[in-house]
Motif scaffolding. Structure first.
Motif, PDB file in Angstrom:
ATOM      1  N   PHE A 196       9.758 -49.798  23.985  1.00 19.00           N
ATOM      2  CA  PHE A 196       8.609 -48.842  23.968  1.00 19.00           C
ATOM      3  C   PHE A 196       7.929 -48.697  22.769  1.00 19.00           C
ATOM      4  CE2 PHE A 196      11.668 -46.469  27.020  1.00 19.00           C
ATOM      5  CZ  PHE A 196      11.234 -47.308  28.161  1.00 19.00           C
ATOM      6  N   ALA A 197       8.411 -48.647  21.699  1.00 16.61           N
ATOM      7  CA  ALA A 197       7.800 -48.542  20.380  1.00 16.61           C
ATOM      8  C   ALA A 197       6.933 -49.867  20.200  1.00 16.61           C
ATOM      9  CB  ALA A 197       8.554 -48.329  19.267  1.00 16.61           C
ATOM     10  N   GLY A 198       7.553 -51.027  20.388  1.00 19.29           N
ATOM     11  CA  GLY A 198       6.910 -52.268  20.135  1.00 19.29           C
ATOM     12  C   GLY A 198       5.521 -52.166  21.157  1.00 19.29           C
ATOM     13  N   GLN A 199       5.624 -51.815  22.181  1.00 14.24           N
ATOM     14  CA  GLN A 199       4.458 -51.893  22.899  1.00 14.24           C
ATOM     15  C   GLN A 199       3.498 -50.535  22.813  1.00 14.24           C
ATOM     16  OE1 GLN A 199       3.811 -54.501  24.774  1.00 14.24           O
ATOM     17  NE2 GLN A 199       5.598 -55.626  24.400  1.00 14.24           N
ATOM     18  N   GLU A 200       3.720 -49.613  21.933  1.00 10.54           N
ATOM     19  CA  GLU A 200       3.126 -48.440  21.901  1.00 10.54           C
ATOM     20  C   GLU A 200       2.941 -47.846  23.046  1.00 10.54           C
ATOM     21  OE1 GLU A 200      -0.363 -49.089  19.686  1.00 10.54           O
ATOM     22  OE2 GLU A 200       0.681 -49.785  17.974  1.00 10.54           O
ATOM     23  N   VAL A 201       4.115 -47.522  24.202  1.00 13.74           N
ATOM     24  CA  VAL A 201       4.080 -47.028  25.103  1.00 13.74           C
ATOM     25  C   VAL A 201       4.739 -45.499  24.904  1.00 13.74           C
ATOM     26  CG1 VAL A 201       4.578 -47.005  27.597  1.00 13.74           C
ATOM     27  CG2 VAL A 201       3.744 -49.036  26.461  1.00 13.74           C
ATOM     28  N   LEU A 202       4.406 -44.465  25.373  1.00 12.07           N
ATOM     29  CA  LEU A 202       4.994 -43.238  25.144  1.00 12.07           C
ATOM     30  C   LEU A 202       5.739 -42.850  26.466  1.00 12.07           C
ATOM     31  CD1 LEU A 202       5.163 -40.695  23.506  1.00 12.07           C
ATOM     32  CD2 LEU A 202       3.727 -39.503  25.211  1.00 12.07           C
ATOM     33  N   ASP A 248      10.697 -55.436  36.249  1.00  8.58           N
ATOM     34  CA  ASP A 248       9.968 -55.754  37.523  1.00  8.58           C
ATOM     35  C   ASP A 248       8.842 -54.935  37.575  1.00  8.58           C
ATOM     36  OD1 ASP A 248      11.880 -57.386  38.367  1.00  8.58           O
ATOM     37  OD2 ASP A 248      13.060 -56.142  38.774  1.00  8.58           O
ATOM     38  N   LEU A 249       8.441 -53.997  36.299  1.00 10.48           N
ATOM     39  CA  LEU A 249       7.333 -53.280  36.580  1.00 10.48           C
ATOM     40  C   LEU A 249       6.467 -53.547  35.317  1.00 10.48           C
ATOM     41  CD1 LEU A 249       6.118 -50.369  37.660  1.00 10.48           C
ATOM     42  CD2 LEU A 249       7.130 -49.343  35.399  1.00 10.48           C
ATOM     43  N   GLU A 250       5.030 -53.360  35.799  1.00 11.34           N
ATOM     44  CA  GLU A 250       3.996 -53.790  34.709  1.00 11.34           C
ATOM     45  C   GLU A 250       3.832 -52.611  33.799  1.00 11.34           C
ATOM     46  OE1 GLU A 250       0.446 -55.864  35.808  1.00 11.34           O
ATOM     47  OE2 GLU A 250       1.618 -57.514  36.990  1.00 11.34           O
ATOM     48  N   TRP A 251       4.448 -52.322  32.898  1.00 10.18           N
ATOM     49  CA  TRP A 251       4.581 -51.105  32.140  1.00 10.18           C
ATOM     50  C   TRP A 251       3.978 -51.415  30.722  1.00 10.18           C
ATOM     51  CZ3 TRP A 251       7.307 -50.782  27.508  1.00 10.18           C
ATOM     52  CH2 TRP A 251       8.014 -51.919  27.327  1.00 10.18           C
ATOM     53  N   LYS A 252       3.867 -52.690  30.095  1.00  9.64           N
ATOM     54  CA  LYS A 252       3.284 -52.945  28.986  1.00  9.64           C
ATOM     55  C   LYS A 252       2.121 -52.438  28.450  1.00  9.64           C
ATOM     56  CE  LYS A 252       6.912 -56.235  28.084  1.00  9.64           C
ATOM     57  NZ  LYS A 252       7.464 -57.545  27.806  1.00  9.64           N
ATOM     58  N   GLU A 253       1.340 -52.335  29.282  1.00 10.00           N
ATOM     59  CA  GLU A 253      -0.266 -52.176  29.056  1.00 10.00           C
ATOM     60  C   GLU A 253      -0.466 -50.724  29.361  1.00 10.00           C
ATOM     61  OE1 GLU A 253      -2.392 -54.475  28.014  1.00 10.00           O
ATOM     62  OE2 GLU A 253      -0.572 -55.917  28.092  1.00 10.00           O
ATOM     63  N   SER A 254       0.572 -49.852  29.646  1.00 12.00           N
ATOM     64  CA  SER A 254       0.164 -48.749  29.823  1.00 12.00           C
ATOM     65  C   SER A 254       0.256 -47.732  28.586  1.00 12.00           C
ATOM     66  CB  SER A 254       1.037 -47.809  31.068  1.00 12.00           C
ATOM     67  OG  SER A 254       2.406 -48.277  30.671  1.00 12.00           O
TER      68      SER A 254
END
Lengths: 231, 113
Positions: free
Chosen positions: A36-42, A116-122
């Motif tokens: 999560f930190a690597g993709q800056e996703v909260l 299986d989820l596109e979460w990295k861009e969120s």
């Protein structure tokens, strides 16, 4: 062999371990946290009783943001995909984690679902936990924060009955406040008092997914968190 | 009923230690369970009785040490009594849990040849 007398009896050996029985889960949660930190996703772990309004809050969140924030969601459910379907319809890319008989999500389940989820861009990943006020509190998923949904219909003393859950909460969303005019016996002050006895830094926002009341404050809370989290 | 998952983790961990030490049998296990850990001691014991059968823990006594919740002030360290608001009455800082949320495998007693 017993060395004292050579009798051939096995020797008793104490082995000190001093390790958490959740260490496997905690390692997996640490791994998720790095992702999560690597993709800056909260990542937000959203917990609460069945029917407390977790899914409805997320639907209202998506509606209020109206496409201006990038969201994704994982939804834990014992038997159905209903919640993930609702979130998908609300415009949140979502995936269901069907837990079968398990009463909570754990870090490994979340990790597998992330493939299986596109979460990295969120900007925000909501992990809607299984509806349960006990078990989900114990398992770290790698989230940045824990948010608990507590409906005004659940009883003012819910926090006192489930101190483990409310102790872990960074924020409580007091949901369904649009029902308050029909519930003269419900005292919001009593809910606040119960929270102050179970949360060291009591923080709550009264919200209604129906009228949209409080959703702006919830969005501000998330935005503030995202700003600090990125620092 | 996450107590079943906890017991499964306990048995796996004991198996690992037993293998590492070449144990012939495990006689006793001691765990520490915090009041605010979310683990019910009675449920943990029944889950253990059920799952330990035919495992490395079969016949091993499970000793459960309950740990009461102890809150202290983050600022001045003062004790905050159970049932009070979780905020220091002296310096108004929030409380922090000093102990009482642990789920710890403390020690295993095993027989080695």
């Amino acid at each position: 062999m017993c060395e004292t007398c050579g009798c051939g009896d096995p020797e008793l050996m104490p082995v000190e371990v001093h390790e958490s029985l959740l260490s496997e889960n905690d390692r997996a949660a640490g791994h998720n946290r790095e992702h999560f930190a690597g993709q800056e996703v909260l990542a937000v772990n959203l917990m609460g009783s069945p029917g407390s309004g977790k899914t409805a809050v997320l639907e209202a969140t998506a509606a209020a943001l109206d496409g201006s924030g990038r969201l994704s969601a994982l939804s834990g459910d014992l038997a159905t995909d209903h919640d993930a379907d609702r979130l998908q319809k609300a415009g949140i890319p979502s995936l269901s984690i069907t837990t079968g008989s398990a009463c909570h999500l754990d870090a490994q389940l979340v990790h597998r679902a992330l493939h299986d989820l596109e979460w990295k861009e969120s900007d925000l990943l909501f992990i809607e936990n299984v509806g349960n006020l006990v078990c989900p509190a114990i398992y770290d998923l790698g989230q940045a924060v824990n948010v608990v949904a507590l409906a005004v219909t659940e009883g003012e003393d819910k926090p006192l009955k489930y101190p483990v859950m409310f102790r872990k909460a960074d924020l409580v969303l007091i949901t369904k406040v649009d029902l308050l005019p029909h519930l003269p016996q419900v005292d919001m002050k009593a809910i606040e008092d119960a929270l102050s006895h179970t949360m060291p830094e009591s923080a709550f926002i009264p919200v209604s997914a129906v009228t949209g009341e409080g959703i702006d404050r919830w969005l501000e809370w998330l935005e503030e968190l995202r700003r600090h989290h990125g620092e | 009923m996450h107590e079943y998952s906890i017991v499964q983790a306990l048995i796996d961990r004991v198996q690992k230690e037993a293998d590492a030490h070449g144990a012939e049998a495990v006689n006793g296990i001691r765990v520490r369970i915090g009041e605010l850990s979310g683990v019910e001691i009675d449920l943990l014991r029944s889950a253990y009785d059920l799952f330990s059968e035919k495992s490395v823990c079969e016949g091993a006594e499970l000793e459960i040490v309950p740990v009461p919740a102890r809150w202290t002030c983050r600022g001045c360290g003062a004790q905050i009594r159970a049932g009070e608001i979780l905020c220091c009455s002296v310096c108004s800082q929030p409380a922090s849990l000093a102990e009482g949320d642990e789920i710890i495998l403390e020690r295993i007693e095993m027989e080695v040849a």
